[in-house]
Enzyme design. Structure first.
Site, PDB file in Angstrom:
ATOM      1  N   VAL B  14       0.834  -1.209   0.000  1.00 16.95           N
ATOM      2  CA  VAL B  14       0.000   0.000   0.000  1.00 16.95           C
ATOM      3  C   VAL B  14       0.866   1.256   0.000  1.00 16.95           C
ATOM      4  O   VAL B  14       0.614   2.206  -0.747  1.00 16.95           O
ATOM      5  CB  VAL B  14      -0.976  -0.003   1.205  1.00 16.95           C
ATOM      6  N   ARG B  45       9.980  -0.821   8.249  1.00 19.69           N
ATOM      7  CA  ARG B  45      10.798  -1.823   8.929  1.00 19.69           C
ATOM      8  C   ARG B  45      12.125  -1.989   8.185  1.00 19.69           C
ATOM      9  O   ARG B  45      13.179  -2.086   8.785  1.00 19.69           O
ATOM     10  CB  ARG B  45      10.065  -3.164   8.980  1.00 19.69           C
ATOM     11  N   GLU B 129     -10.782   5.625   5.044  1.00 14.79           N
ATOM     12  CA  GLU B 129     -11.506   5.122   3.869  1.00 14.79           C
ATOM     13  C   GLU B 129     -10.900   3.822   3.354  1.00 14.79           C
ATOM     14  O   GLU B 129     -11.609   2.928   2.881  1.00 14.79           O
ATOM     15  CB  GLU B 129     -11.501   6.186   2.772  1.00 14.79           C
ATOM     16  N   GLY B 187      -1.447 -15.165  -5.587  1.00 16.54           N
ATOM     17  CA  GLY B 187      -1.285 -13.977  -4.750  1.00 16.54           C
ATOM     18  C   GLY B 187      -2.592 -13.414  -4.210  1.00 16.54           C
ATOM     19  O   GLY B 187      -2.606 -12.340  -3.612  1.00 16.54           O
ATOM     20  N   GLU B 190      -2.898 -15.158   1.292  1.00 13.24           N
ATOM     21  CA  GLU B 190      -1.591 -15.116   1.922  1.00 13.24           C
ATOM     22  C   GLU B 190      -1.134 -16.519   2.323  1.00 13.24           C
ATOM     23  O   GLU B 190      -1.933 -17.455   2.350  1.00 13.24           O
ATOM     24  CB  GLU B 190      -1.662 -14.210   3.154  1.00 13.24           C
ATOM     25  N   LYS B 205     -13.850  -5.271   9.166  1.00 10.98           N
ATOM     26  CA  LYS B 205     -14.438  -4.225   8.310  1.00 10.98           C
ATOM     27  C   LYS B 205     -15.905  -4.016   8.644  1.00 10.98           C
ATOM     28  O   LYS B 205     -16.390  -2.884   8.707  1.00 10.98           O
ATOM     29  CB  LYS B 205     -14.263  -4.626   6.845  1.00 10.98           C
TER      30      LYS B 205
END
Lengths: 436, 436
Positions: B14, B45, B129, B187, B190, B205
């Site tokens: 993201v 990280r 959002e 993909g 996970e 959510k």
């Protein structure tokens, strides 16, 4: 906290929706906006009708300009339609420094540049969520929700009348004229349906969507517009045979050289979600470079759907443009001090319909035992599907669909079923929702 | 006008989307927001990865708290995920009076009440959002666009992994385990898919959607959660036989006595639009008392769709919460002085595919004449449907689908066709769009 005072211009279908929803949801809306939103004046062509709508507590005004500029009004809501009185009142309100909320696509598509300039000069907002796709918050999506994107194209079913007619022509294999008459009888088409069926209304809305998507002034006079009145049933049938549906789409697309702005009947692959939008519903598909394609679907017209959009704009005006930063958009939609303590229901109290699959012995009496348990639990059956046992097997699948029942009762019934000798293993239970 | 300075916490999928979209659409976004939005610090990280992502112009920071409280940062964007570092940084930023934009549904669903309280104390917004349904502006719809409504229920496909698996199980009639492996290979799932397939992500959510819809605090611990890992292919097939699809839905519904908050596999009538949402896409259906049902559809995850939502929040922060009333949401989405002069293309310059129906003499050589005209005009043919002549008729319908061509060329070809003796009357032309 003082109420936001609304002057309502128009007491017709949309105006009465605004009055009714503001009254019915007064508390809910105030919990969101941080202030009450109150109609304090109403002006309409028919004063008697206006009086009947709002009762004695609201002032009925004969002069739209007087209302638009009244010191007792904070926001003008224009839902009278047309491009004469509506325009004069909007410009007067903006000049007087009052925010304006309007549902008037014809006015904004043809005189929007002038209206928006007046809003800038008055340093007040002009909001028009209700002008496109009724209750679907599509203007907010384009203007705010997708603001990260370079828009590539927008394609929408943005006129309910024509989508209703096209849906009926396909479903009933009827010609245009017959379906138009039916639509008029049902109230989906007006006595003079020209603006809808010739694509003019869709082009007004598309003009606004195009400006919002691509950052250009409104240019209705440059739109290419073709309606559905010449569409023949044969072409709808051939399109279907080829795997397509015919929809009246408004399409705007950006190229380096220029922008497409066009409304016309369009063949769309039947497998696209937008091809399945039936009846008077609206849907807008937006392609942005970052997000990809998103689609927005809902009722594009009607009293309360349109009022929903008008009032959303009023809430926005209250939240964003009043001198009141304490009441900006709250994190959880409602003002913090107005959150509710309503408990979350335990699952046993939740009602759903259910799909159950039982592995049962293929023998007489099994279905009777099972339906007896359901009847004892007051669970009514919607459908039963009993499969034949496979060759050589003494067991088979029994599927039961139930009507809505509390989960607790279903759990108890399943426990009893699993104790029957004829039921093998666990009962599969999947919940069902009609989502109607 | 000074840029809004972003501190970016997280340089993964993201985070890199945010950097790339902000860079690619820098000008477009500034035209909307009235100011440039610029990443000035990044913390991750893996510092080397952060450096590679942002290049030399952006400061790479090792300490998330230092970045969150830096005087050089106006807004913290948290896309590192998890509930430890993310939470500490968010709370530190809010305490320091900085707006926060986060995509972290797990954090907000479990510690949202604390985070929102900190935002109120700091008098700054926390925007999320991107936390639900990726690029679909669903939080804005609930919080603002539908603010007039008393919400009745919300039902959503809000986890792309499980919707992909269910779509594949149905289409290919494969068992869960096989499809999960395929999803992992592609993909879509996970390596440890537990949070997705057991419904936990969807419940995070849904917890947020429920709070937004009904004005209650977030209460993830009260949600009822059932995933899809035990779902059998047989039940998907039986459901289909009965006219249903099985979707993993998050459902929240309000009753007088309490609120339902549940995630589970659900049979939905196949004819509902939401039943046709396939693959990794998301869709949320909202029922309000005024608007009725509206549906929002789009990509629920991925680098740039999620970045689209993060940046929309950044634009909102810029427009609504900076001390800059001149740059509130502009009427036409873009700042007035940033409108473009891009022209509207004349229809002759617009490219579309076309459906043509010709009424032709039922004789040899007709198709050759017509396809010759198309070839001369460089219009390539996608499909031809030649109908048999009806009994006793010497004429028949010929349908041709073309590939995309400029309208001007199609018009010219149609004019030539209409001059052929074998072509009777006018050629019907309806434009086609793939909308892919």
């Amino acid at each position: 906290m003082e109420a936001i005072r609304v002057g309502l211009l128009g007491a017709g279908v949309v105006g009465s929706g605004v009055v009714h929803v503001l009254k019915r949801n007064r508390e809910e809306i105030a919990r969101r906006a941080g202030r009450e939103i109150r109609v304090v004046q109403v002006c309409a062509r028919n004063l008697e009708k206006a009086r009947q709508l709002v009762g004695d507590e609201v002032q009925v005004v004969a002069d739209p300009i007087a209302m638009a500029t009244s010191p007792d009004v904070d926001v003008l809501v224009e839902v009278i339609g047309g491009t004469t009185v509506a325009k004069d009142a909007i410009l007067a309100a903006l000049k007087a420094g009052k925010a304006v909320v309007t549902a008037n696509k014809a006015l904004l598509a043809t005189a929007g540049n002038e209206v928006f300039a007046a809003a800038r000069a008055g340093r007040v907002p002009v909001m028009f969520e209700a002008a496109v796709a009724g209750g679907i918050p599509i203007i907010k999506a384009l203007r705010e929700g997708l603001a990260a994107n370079r828009m590539q194209w927008v394609a929408g079913i943005i006129n309910g009348t024509t989508n209703f007619i096209l849906s009926e022509m396909r479903a009933k294999r009827l010609p245009f004229d017959a379906v138009l008459k039916e639509a008029q009888r049902l109230g989906y088409a007006e006595a003079d349906p020209t603006f809808d069926i010739e694509g003019v209304d869709a082009a007004h809305k598309l003009t606004l969507l195009s400006a919002l998507a691509f950052g250009i002034p409104v240019q209705f006079d440059r739109a290419s517009v073709e309606g559905i009145s010449k569409l023949q049933a044969a072409d709808i049938a051939y399109a279907e045979e080829l795997g397509y549906r015919i929809k009246l789409l408004g399409i705007t697309r950006k190229h380096a050289a220029g922008i497409e702005l066009r409304v016309h009947p369009t063949l769309v692959p039947a497998k696209r979600l937008i091809a399945s939008v039936e009846g008077a519903m609206n849907a807008v598909l937006i392609k942005g470079d970052a997000v990809g394609a998103t689609l927005y679907y809902g009722p594009g017209a009607g009293s309360e759907p349109t009022a929903s959009a008008v009032i959303a704009d009023l809430v926005d005006v209250t939240r964003l443009f009043t001198a009141d930063p304490e009441h900006r958009v709250p994190a959880l939609a409602f003002q913090h001090d107005a959150l509710a303590a309503t408990p979350i229901l335990p699952m046993s109290e939740v009602e759903t319909a259910a799909y159950m699959r039982l592995r049962v012995a293929d023998q007489a009496g099994v279905l009777a035992d099972i339906t007896r348990i359901l009847a004892d639990s007051n669970i009514s059956i919607d459908a039963v599907l009993q499969k034949e046992a496979a060759d050589g097997s003494s067991e088979t699948d029994l599927i039961i669909l139930t009507h809505r029942t509390k989960e607790g009762a279903v759990n108890a019934a399943i426990a009893r079923m699993e104790m029957l000798r004829s039921v093998k293993g666990k009962v599969v239970r999947i919940r069902m929702e009609e989502l109607a």
